[in-house]
Design a protein around this motif. Structure first.
Motif, PDB file in Angstrom:
ATOM      1  N   ILE A   9     -23.682 -11.384 -24.193  1.00 26.97           N
ATOM      2  CA  ILE A   9     -22.447 -12.006 -24.672  1.00 26.97           C
ATOM      3  C   ILE A   9     -22.810 -13.188 -25.558  1.00 26.97           C
ATOM      4  CG2 ILE A   9     -20.337 -13.233 -24.012  1.00 26.97           C
ATOM      5  CD1 ILE A   9     -20.179 -11.443 -21.565  1.00 26.97           C
ATOM      6  N   GLY A  16     -16.097 -16.222 -23.418  1.00 25.18           N
ATOM      7  CA  GLY A  16     -17.362 -15.524 -23.207  1.00 25.18           C
ATOM      8  C   GLY A  16     -17.831 -15.635 -21.770  1.00 25.18           C
ATOM      9  N   LEU A  32     -26.014 -14.496 -21.364  1.00 22.91           N
ATOM     10  CA  LEU A  32     -25.053 -15.286 -22.139  1.00 22.91           C
ATOM     11  C   LEU A  32     -25.813 -16.150 -23.127  1.00 22.91           C
ATOM     12  CD1 LEU A  32     -21.938 -15.688 -22.082  1.00 22.91           C
ATOM     13  CD2 LEU A  32     -22.294 -17.552 -20.463  1.00 22.91           C
ATOM     14  N   SER A  53     -19.342 -10.140 -28.874  1.00 24.98           N
ATOM     15  CA  SER A  53     -19.173 -11.410 -29.580  1.00 24.98           C
ATOM     16  C   SER A  53     -17.889 -12.095 -29.144  1.00 24.98           C
ATOM     17  CB  SER A  53     -19.143 -11.175 -31.097  1.00 24.98           C
ATOM     18  OG  SER A  53     -18.778 -12.361 -31.774  1.00 24.98           O
ATOM     19  N   ALA A  54     -18.048 -13.295 -28.567  1.00 22.87           N
ATOM     20  CA  ALA A  54     -16.889 -14.095 -28.160  1.00 22.87           C
ATOM     21  C   ALA A  54     -16.926 -15.453 -28.846  1.00 22.87           C
ATOM     22  CB  ALA A  54     -16.856 -14.254 -26.650  1.00 22.87           C
TER      23      ALA A  54
END
Length: 309
Positions: A9, A16, A32, A53-54
Motif C-alpha cells: 500500500i 492507506g 505500507l 495507491s492511497a
C-alpha cells in the motif's frame, strides 16, 4: 487462507492505513510505504502481487514515476483508492495508472468509507471496479470480511467519478449545515447534487446507473452527513464565516474536493456541461462570493424540469 496475496500500500495516511488493517486481518502479508519513511520503494515492492495507491491526487504522478523506474511484473494488479482529478489533464487516477502500465490490470476501489470508522472495525461496504473482471475479483477476495463487504463492478470510470465528484457536493452540504438552512434544504441540495454527478458522468462516458450504487449515492450520503469528512468540514466552516485560508491552516489531511472543483470548471468550459452547484462551490472557494450569495444564486436559477441530462 489458501492463496495469500502480497499487498503493498503506497501512502501511509488514514485511508492507506485503514485498508492495510483490513487486508492484514484477512491474513495477507501487507507492507505500507510512505514517501517520508526510511524504507526504499524498491525494497517494499519486491514480490508484490497487488500494489494499492492511497496517496493524495497531487502525489499520484510522482509515485507512478518512481514505480516505473523499477522492474515489475505484468501480473501485478494495480489498485487505485485516490479520489481526485489531475488538474493539468482532467484525467482520473486510474487513467493515469493505466497509461503508465498499459499491460497491467488496474482496479478502482471506492465507496462510502470514512477511514476512521474502518479503523474502528465498524461495518462498511465498498466497490472494486475494473474492465478485467478477474482482477476485480482477486482484489474483492483480499479485502472482503464480515466487517467490510466488497462488491465488484464493470464500470471503473463511473465508480471512480462517483467517489471524486461527491466531494464537491460534500463541500456544498457542509455550507448548508454551517448556514443552518435545515433538513429540507440539505435534502434538495444532495438530491440535485446527485443529478449533477450523473450529468457529468454521462458526458465523461460512465454508466448512469453506477452513480446510484455504493460508490455514487452511497459515498455521497456518507460524506455529506459526517463531520469526519474533510470536504464537509471545509464547507461547514465556510458556512460559519471562516476563510478558506483559515480552514486549511488547521485541516488535517487533504480535502480533495477543492482541487476537483477547479478541474471540473475546466471540464465544464471545454464540454459545455451544466454544473450549477459545482460553479457556486468554485466561486465560493475562490472568494468571489459569500455562502449566502451562493445559496441565492442556486435558488434564483430559471425554473426547469427535474430531469434534463
Amino acid at each position: 487462507m489458501t492463496n495469500p496475496k502480497s499487498v503493498v500500500i503506497l501512502g501511509a495516511g488514514a485511508w492507506g492505513s485503514a485498508l492495510a488493517t483490513v487486508a492484514t486481518a484477512n491474513d495477507h502479508p501487507v507492507r505500507l510505504w510512505s514517501r517520508r519513511g526510511s524504507e526504499t520503494l524498491a525494497a517494499v515492492l519486491e514480490g508484490a502481487d497487488i500494489i494499492l495507491s492511497a496517496v493524495s491526487m497531487k502525489g499520484v504522478r510522482d509515485v507512478i514515476s518512481q514505480v516505473q523506474s523499477l522492474p515489475f511484473s505484468q501480473e501485478i494488479i494495480f489498485v487505485t483508492a485516490t479520489k481526485g482529478l489531475d488538474l493539468q489533464t482532467t484525467c482520473t487516477p486510474s487513467q493515469i495508472w493505466q497509461e503508465a502500465f498499459p499491460k497491467n490490470p488496474v482496479v478502482v476501489l471506492s465507496g462510502p468509507n470514512l477511514s476512521q470508522e474502518i479503523q474502528q472495525e465498524l461495518p462498511a461496504a465498498t466497490v472494486v471496479a475494473s474492465s478485467i473482471t478477474s482482477a476485480a475479483e482477486v482484489v474483492q477476495l483480499v479485502f472482503s470480511s464480515n466487517r467490510f463487504r466488497v462488491y465488484t463492478n464493470a464500470d471503473p470510470l463511473g465508480v471512480e467519478l462517483g467517489g471524486t465528484l461527491k466531494n464537491v457536493i460534500a463541500i456544498a452540504a457542509g455550507v448548508c449545515d454551517g448556514l443552518q438552512l435545515g433538513t429540507n434544504a440539505k435534502a434538495a441540495l444532495v438530491t440535485r447534487g446527485l443529478t449533477e454527478m450523473v450529468r457529468i458522468g454521462i458526458h465523461w462516458g460512465a454508466k448512469p446507473e453506477t452513480f446510484y450504487g455504493l460508490s455514487g449515492l452511497g459515498d455521497l450520503l456518507a460524506t455529506c452527513n459526517s463531520p469526519l469528512s474533510r470536504n464537509y468540514q471545509v464547507g461547514y466552516q465556510l458556512g460559519c464565516g471562516k476563510t478558506l485560508t483559515e480552514i486549511l491552516a488547521h485541516l488535517q489531511g487533504t480535502a480533495e474536493g477543492i482541487n476537483t472543483t477547479e478541474v471540473l470548471m475546466v471540464r465544464s468550459k471545454q464540454q459545455n456541461i451544466s454544473m450549477p452547484i459545482t460553479e457556486q462551490v468554485y466561486r465560493l472557494l475562490q472568494g468571489e462570493i459569500t455562502s449566502r450569495q451562493a445559496l441565492e444564486e442556486l435558488m434564483l436559477r430559471d425554473i426547469k424540469p427535474e430531469y434534463n441530462y
